[in-house]
Write a protein that holds these residues in place. Sequence first.
Motif, mmCIF file in Angstrom:
data_model
loop_
_atom_site.group_PDB
_atom_site.id
_atom_site.type_symbol
_atom_site.label_atom_id
_atom_site.label_comp_id
_atom_site.label_asym_id
_atom_site.label_seq_id
_atom_site.Cartn_x
_atom_site.Cartn_y
_atom_site.Cartn_z
ATOM 1 N N LEU A 2 2.141 5.881 -3.962
ATOM 2 C CA LEU A 2 1.351 4.723 -3.578
ATOM 3 C C LEU A 2 0.639 4.116 -4.779
ATOM 4 O O LEU A 2 0.660 2.888 -4.980
ATOM 5 C CB LEU A 2 0.334 5.127 -2.509
ATOM 6 N N LEU A 21 3.351 0.043 -0.426
ATOM 7 C CA LEU A 21 4.012 1.161 0.248
ATOM 8 C C LEU A 21 3.510 1.175 1.684
ATOM 9 O O LEU A 21 2.303 1.255 1.919
ATOM 10 C CB LEU A 21 3.701 2.480 -0.449
ATOM 11 N N LEU A 49 9.079 0.813 0.208
ATOM 12 C CA LEU A 49 8.514 0.475 -1.078
ATOM 13 C C LEU A 49 8.936 -0.962 -1.399
ATOM 14 O O LEU A 49 10.112 -1.228 -1.636
ATOM 15 C CB LEU A 49 9.035 1.404 -2.172
#
Length: 248
Positions: A211, A221, A242
């Motif tokens: 993240l 994310l 992502l």
Amino acid sequence: MCPASTAIDARSGVQVDGAEQDPSFYLRTQFLRRLAHDIASPTGVTRTVLEELAAASEPRPELVAMARRSLKRLIRLSEHLALVSELEARTIEPEMALVDLHALCKQALDDALAIDGRKDVVASSELPDALPRVRADGRLLVVVVREVLGNGLRLASSRVALAVEVAERAIVVRVEDDGPGLSEDDRATLGQRFVRRPLQRGLGLSMSMALDIVRVHGGTLTVEESRLPPGRRGTRGAAILLALPLSS
């Protein structure tokens, strides 16, 4: 009724002092204990393999493969600790360049299977041949995709799927599994390190690192429900998305 400073250990049902919920307390106790275990386990395997190889009268390729896997886990652990120290100190400096995401995802999948692959879990990929390049630090980004894949491999019942989709202004790497999925509590603490999670295995660094690194790249994310059929547990797994901005 428990006082505000008291919590219940979800595994044992025993009351624990509120200090145990503090990240610094977790860092000094459970994290160090887990770290010691994560070092000792592959080290022990490697030592045993070396002893057996030394006593063998003929080549044992399966033992060499075990030793390599264990060493890769130790190397990953050292990489994790170094990256986390940079992220915590906010000293990480990505080296941005145009990256071939197709090749990067293939490398990340190969690396994840070499470290976290399981005989009972099939990993598939759907990668378009022609993908727009993204501006990123390839070294960091391959770690992100590898760790998200590794998390899926560890949790899956039988399947993990990797796909790359091109949206209007972003390119999305999607990793999904058919495991138990992520609870609301898991999602709420996904980006936090050194937090007590009763059912957590390992050090709990992978997703928080992913993240942070995606944010450094100007991406996001997010977590959704997996589109894969339910696994052996009968539950929908998790899908980690992502999203990275497309280069102009």
